[in-house]
Scaffold this motif. Structure first.
Motif, PDB file in Angstrom:
ATOM      1  N   LYS A 146       0.817  -1.213   0.000  1.00  0.00           N
ATOM      2  CA  LYS A 146       0.000   0.000   0.000  1.00  0.00           C
ATOM      3  C   LYS A 146       0.852   1.265   0.000  1.00  0.00           C
ATOM      4  CE  LYS A 146      -4.104  -1.980   2.196  1.00  0.00           C
ATOM      5  NZ  LYS A 146      -5.000  -1.956   3.385  1.00  0.00           N
ATOM      6  N   ARG A 147       2.114   1.133   0.442  1.00  0.00           N
ATOM      7  CA  ARG A 147       3.036   2.276   0.436  1.00  0.00           C
ATOM      8  C   ARG A 147       3.935   2.267  -0.788  1.00  0.00           C
ATOM      9  NH1 ARG A 147       0.567   5.658   2.840  1.00  0.00           N
ATOM     10  NH2 ARG A 147       2.474   6.938   2.838  1.00  0.00           N
ATOM     11  N   GLY A 148       3.676   1.373  -1.737  1.00  0.00           N
ATOM     12  CA  GLY A 148       4.426   1.379  -2.979  1.00  0.00           C
ATOM     13  C   GLY A 148       5.418   0.249  -3.156  1.00  0.00           C
ATOM     14  N   ALA A 149       5.556  -0.620  -2.177  1.00  0.00           N
ATOM     15  CA  ALA A 149       6.470  -1.755  -2.306  1.00  0.00           C
ATOM     16  C   ALA A 149       5.878  -2.803  -3.245  1.00  0.00           C
ATOM     17  CB  ALA A 149       6.754  -2.369  -0.948  1.00  0.00           C
ATOM     18  N   ARG A 150       6.744  -3.647  -3.777  1.00  0.00           N
ATOM     19  CA  ARG A 150       6.323  -4.782  -4.586  1.00  0.00           C
ATOM     20  C   ARG A 150       6.864  -6.055  -3.971  1.00  0.00           C
ATOM     21  NH1 ARG A 150       8.240  -3.337 -10.493  1.00  0.00           N
ATOM     22  NH2 ARG A 150       9.117  -5.409 -10.145  1.00  0.00           N
ATOM     23  N   ARG A 151       6.011  -7.045  -3.834  1.00  0.00           N
ATOM     24  CA  ARG A 151       6.447  -8.249  -3.123  1.00  0.00           C
ATOM     25  C   ARG A 151       7.551  -9.000  -3.851  1.00  0.00           C
ATOM     26  NH1 ARG A 151       1.674 -11.535  -1.280  1.00  0.00           N
ATOM     27  NH2 ARG A 151       0.802  -9.459  -0.985  1.00  0.00           N
ATOM     28  N   ASP A 152       7.657  -8.834  -5.161  1.00  0.00           N
ATOM     29  CA  ASP A 152       8.752  -9.492  -5.868  1.00  0.00           C
ATOM     30  C   ASP A 152      10.089  -8.791  -5.638  1.00  0.00           C
ATOM     31  OD1 ASP A 152       7.786  -7.294  -7.404  1.00  0.00           O
ATOM     32  OD2 ASP A 152       8.741  -8.101  -9.197  1.00  0.00           O
ATOM     33  N   ARG A 153      10.041  -7.577  -5.012  1.00  0.00           N
ATOM     34  CA  ARG A 153      11.282  -6.876  -4.670  1.00  0.00           C
ATOM     35  C   ARG A 153      11.578  -6.913  -3.177  1.00  0.00           C
ATOM     36  NH1 ARG A 153       9.853  -1.558  -7.926  1.00  0.00           N
ATOM     37  NH2 ARG A 153       9.059  -1.078  -5.836  1.00  0.00           N
ATOM     38  N   ILE A 154      10.589  -7.252  -2.371  1.00  0.00           N
ATOM     39  CA  ILE A 154      10.778  -7.239  -0.914  1.00  0.00           C
ATOM     40  C   ILE A 154      11.735  -8.344  -0.501  1.00  0.00           C
ATOM     41  CG2 ILE A 154       9.651  -7.576   1.324  1.00  0.00           C
ATOM     42  CD1 ILE A 154       7.107  -6.374   0.103  1.00  0.00           C
ATOM     43  N   CYS A 155      12.702  -7.991   0.338  1.00  0.00           N
ATOM     44  CA  CYS A 155      13.589  -8.973   0.969  1.00  0.00           C
ATOM     45  C   CYS A 155      13.201  -9.078   2.437  1.00  0.00           C
ATOM     46  CB  CYS A 155      15.043  -8.537   0.845  1.00  0.00           C
ATOM     47  SG  CYS A 155      15.614  -8.395  -0.862  1.00  0.00           S
ATOM     48  N   ALA A 156      13.361 -10.256   3.015  1.00  0.00           N
ATOM     49  CA  ALA A 156      12.996 -10.464   4.413  1.00  0.00           C
ATOM     50  C   ALA A 156      14.073 -11.269   5.124  1.00  0.00           C
ATOM     51  CB  ALA A 156      11.653 -11.184   4.519  1.00  0.00           C
ATOM     52  N   ALA A 157      14.288 -10.957   6.381  1.00  0.00           N
ATOM     53  CA  ALA A 157      15.271 -11.677   7.197  1.00  0.00           C
ATOM     54  C   ALA A 157      14.643 -12.040   8.533  1.00  0.00           C
ATOM     55  CB  ALA A 157      16.518 -10.830   7.412  1.00  0.00           C
ATOM     56  N   ILE A 158      14.853 -13.285   8.949  1.00  0.00           N
ATOM     57  CA  ILE A 158      14.323 -13.792  10.218  1.00  0.00           C
ATOM     58  C   ILE A 158      15.474 -13.863  11.214  1.00  0.00           C
ATOM     59  CG2 ILE A 158      13.076 -15.663  11.349  1.00  0.00           C
ATOM     60  CD1 ILE A 158      12.123 -16.526   8.531  1.00  0.00           C
ATOM     61  N   ASP A 199       9.558 -26.162  14.334  1.00  0.00           N
ATOM     62  CA  ASP A 199      10.527 -25.285  13.670  1.00  0.00           C
ATOM     63  C   ASP A 199       9.844 -23.976  13.290  1.00  0.00           C
ATOM     64  OD1 ASP A 199      12.564 -24.120  12.201  1.00  0.00           O
ATOM     65  OD2 ASP A 199      13.172 -26.009  11.271  1.00  0.00           O
ATOM     66  N   LEU A 200       9.802 -23.035  14.230  1.00  0.00           N
ATOM     67  CA  LEU A 200       9.157 -21.741  14.007  1.00  0.00           C
ATOM     68  C   LEU A 200       9.829 -20.983  12.866  1.00  0.00           C
ATOM     69  CD1 LEU A 200       7.260 -19.388  14.797  1.00  0.00           C
ATOM     70  CD2 LEU A 200       8.960 -18.729  16.522  1.00  0.00           C
ATOM     71  N   GLU A 201      11.151 -20.980  12.845  1.00  0.00           N
ATOM     72  CA  GLU A 201      11.873 -20.228  11.825  1.00  0.00           C
ATOM     73  C   GLU A 201      11.546 -20.747  10.422  1.00  0.00           C
ATOM     74  OE1 GLU A 201      16.354 -18.471  11.398  1.00  0.00           O
ATOM     75  OE2 GLU A 201      16.181 -20.617  11.804  1.00  0.00           O
ATOM     76  N   ALA A 202      11.548 -22.061  10.257  1.00  0.00           N
ATOM     77  CA  ALA A 202      11.238 -22.633   8.942  1.00  0.00           C
ATOM     78  C   ALA A 202       9.798 -22.352   8.545  1.00  0.00           C
ATOM     79  CB  ALA A 202      11.498 -24.136   8.946  1.00  0.00           C
ATOM     80  N   TYR A 203       8.881 -22.396   9.523  1.00  0.00           N
ATOM     81  CA  TYR A 203       7.476 -22.112   9.203  1.00  0.00           C
ATOM     82  C   TYR A 203       7.320 -20.659   8.749  1.00  0.00           C
ATOM     83  CZ  TYR A 203       2.493 -21.363   9.550  1.00  0.00           C
ATOM     84  OH  TYR A 203       1.200 -21.024   9.250  1.00  0.00           O
ATOM     85  N   ALA A 204       7.963 -19.729   9.446  1.00  0.00           N
ATOM     86  CA  ALA A 204       7.882 -18.322   9.058  1.00  0.00           C
ATOM     87  C   ALA A 204       8.477 -18.117   7.662  1.00  0.00           C
ATOM     88  CB  ALA A 204       8.609 -17.456  10.083  1.00  0.00           C
ATOM     89  N   ALA A 205       9.594 -18.786   7.381  1.00  0.00           N
ATOM     90  CA  ALA A 205      10.206 -18.676   6.060  1.00  0.00           C
ATOM     91  C   ALA A 205       9.275 -19.222   4.977  1.00  0.00           C
ATOM     92  CB  ALA A 205      11.542 -19.416   6.039  1.00  0.00           C
ATOM     93  N   HIS A 206       8.588 -20.310   5.288  1.00  0.00           N
ATOM     94  CA  HIS A 206       7.627 -20.885   4.348  1.00  0.00           C
ATOM     95  C   HIS A 206       6.508 -19.899   4.049  1.00  0.00           C
ATOM     96  CE1 HIS A 206       4.226 -23.229   2.907  1.00  0.00           C
ATOM     97  NE2 HIS A 206       3.589 -22.925   4.022  1.00  0.00           N
ATOM     98  N   ARG A 207       5.977 -19.245   5.088  1.00  0.00           N
ATOM     99  CA  ARG A 207       4.895 -18.284   4.877  1.00  0.00           C
ATOM    100  C   ARG A 207       5.360 -17.128   3.997  1.00  0.00           C
ATOM    101  NH1 ARG A 207      -0.010 -18.894   7.948  1.00  0.00           N
ATOM    102  NH2 ARG A 207      -0.589 -17.036   6.747  1.00  0.00           N
ATOM    103  N   LEU A 208       6.579 -16.682   4.196  1.00  0.00           N
ATOM    104  CA  LEU A 208       7.122 -15.592   3.388  1.00  0.00           C
ATOM    105  C   LEU A 208       7.287 -16.021   1.933  1.00  0.00           C
ATOM    106  CD1 LEU A 208       9.778 -14.372   5.951  1.00  0.00           C
ATOM    107  CD2 LEU A 208       7.841 -13.004   5.147  1.00  0.00           C
ATOM    108  N   ALA A 209       7.852 -17.201   1.725  1.00  0.00           N
ATOM    109  CA  ALA A 209       8.048 -17.689   0.357  1.00  0.00           C
ATOM    110  C   ALA A 209       6.713 -17.917  -0.339  1.00  0.00           C
ATOM    111  CB  ALA A 209       8.870 -18.973   0.385  1.00  0.00           C
ATOM    112  N   ALA A 210       5.741 -18.459   0.380  1.00  0.00           N
ATOM    113  CA  ALA A 210       4.426 -18.712  -0.200  1.00  0.00           C
ATOM    114  C   ALA A 210       3.722 -17.415  -0.580  1.00  0.00           C
ATOM    115  CB  ALA A 210       3.565 -19.503   0.785  1.00  0.00           C
ATOM    116  N   ALA A 211       4.088 -16.314   0.088  1.00  0.00           N
ATOM    117  CA  ALA A 211       3.489 -15.013  -0.209  1.00  0.00           C
ATOM    118  C   ALA A 211       4.175 -14.324  -1.382  1.00  0.00           C
ATOM    119  CB  ALA A 211       3.553 -14.121   1.029  1.00  0.00           C
TER     120      ALA A 211
END
Length: 257
Positions: A146-158, A199-211
């Motif tokens: 909504k602020r102009g980001a694109r999910r194909d450009r977003i990087c995430a770190a856990i 495995d909380l970390e792996a589950y969170a990573a899965h949710r991010l990748a699936a998004a």
């Protein structure tokens, strides 16, 4: 007092950010080190100094913004800092305003930092099992868009969180996740009878990748297993300690020249 220890993610590049543990800081006793949790029983002046040390290590002069974390999937968009009594109840924040640092507090839950450098939008999420299952990462991504980001450009770190070897859960916990998606069974390893290791970390990573987040970095740091470097709610509970500290994860944007 030693220098604070900062963990950085290659995926976030030169975006001002950092995951902190407990090394450095001015607190003592069960809160010894860089305790940044105002909800703890630590001295308020020590907590304030610890927060200032963390801010100074990431983006000196920035305004720190935190929320009242409630293990939800709620996200707020932040344009300016707010006082302690004004903090909303939420578990994620996004901003495109330079000079702010979004701060997430954890003590076993997963801190997740997001950035779309091209759009100049960052986000931070507190993902315990409830928030992760409820979709806090999806909500954060949507708010960034909504602020102009694109999910194909977003990087995430856990960042540092409790690891599978340290996170024992019961059968009911597993059924809750499998009820949401039977494929979630892969995030659980067998444990003692009636129990499993999550495995909380792996589950969170899965949710991010699936998004649709193409670059997801896992730091692989276990808060429970390393008392020298990290605070842990579960470890403090198991050891019968009267209280526990919180570590902080920060992300922000530099002022434009």
């Amino acid at each position: 007092m030693n220098a604070v220890e900062v963990f950085r993610a290659a995926s976030l590049g030169d975006v001002p950010h950092g995951f902190f543990g407990r090394r450095g800081g001015v607190s003592d006793g069960v809160h010894a080190g860089l305790n940044t949790g105002t909800g703890s029983a630590d001295d308020a002046a020590a907590i304030a100094e610890n927060r200032a040390l963390a801010v100074g290590a990431v983006l000196p002069g920035a305004a720190l913004v935190t929320v009242l974390q409630v293990h939800s999937a709620d996200v707020v968009t932040v344009a300016a800092g707010f006082g302690g009594d004004e903090r909303p109840r939420a578990d994620a924040m996004v901003t495109d305003a330079p000079g702010l640092l979004l701060g997430i507090l954890t003590a076993d839950c997963a801190p997740i930092l997001f950035a779309d450098s091209a759009a100049g939008v960052v986000g931070a999420a507190h993902a315990g099992w409830k928030g992760a299952l409820g979709g806090v990462t999806d909500a954060t991504i949507a708010a960034m868009e909504k602020r102009g980001a694109r999910r194909d450009r977003i990087c995430a770190a856990i960042g540092p969180c409790i690891a599978r070897a340290s996170y024992e859960v019961d059968d009911g916990f597993v059924r809750r996740f499998e009820g949401d998606d039977p494929a979630n069974e892969r995030f659980f390893a067998p444990g003692r009878p009636g129990h499993h290791q999550f495995d909380l970390e792996a589950y969170a990573a899965h949710r991010l990748a699936a998004a649709g987040i193409a670059r997801v970095e896992m730091l692989g740091l276990d808060t429970y297993a390393d008392p020298v470097r990290f605070f842990s709610y579960r470890r403090a509970t198991h050891h019968g300690e009267p209280d526990y500290g919180r570590q902080i994860a920060l992300v922000g944007l530099r002022e434009k020249p």
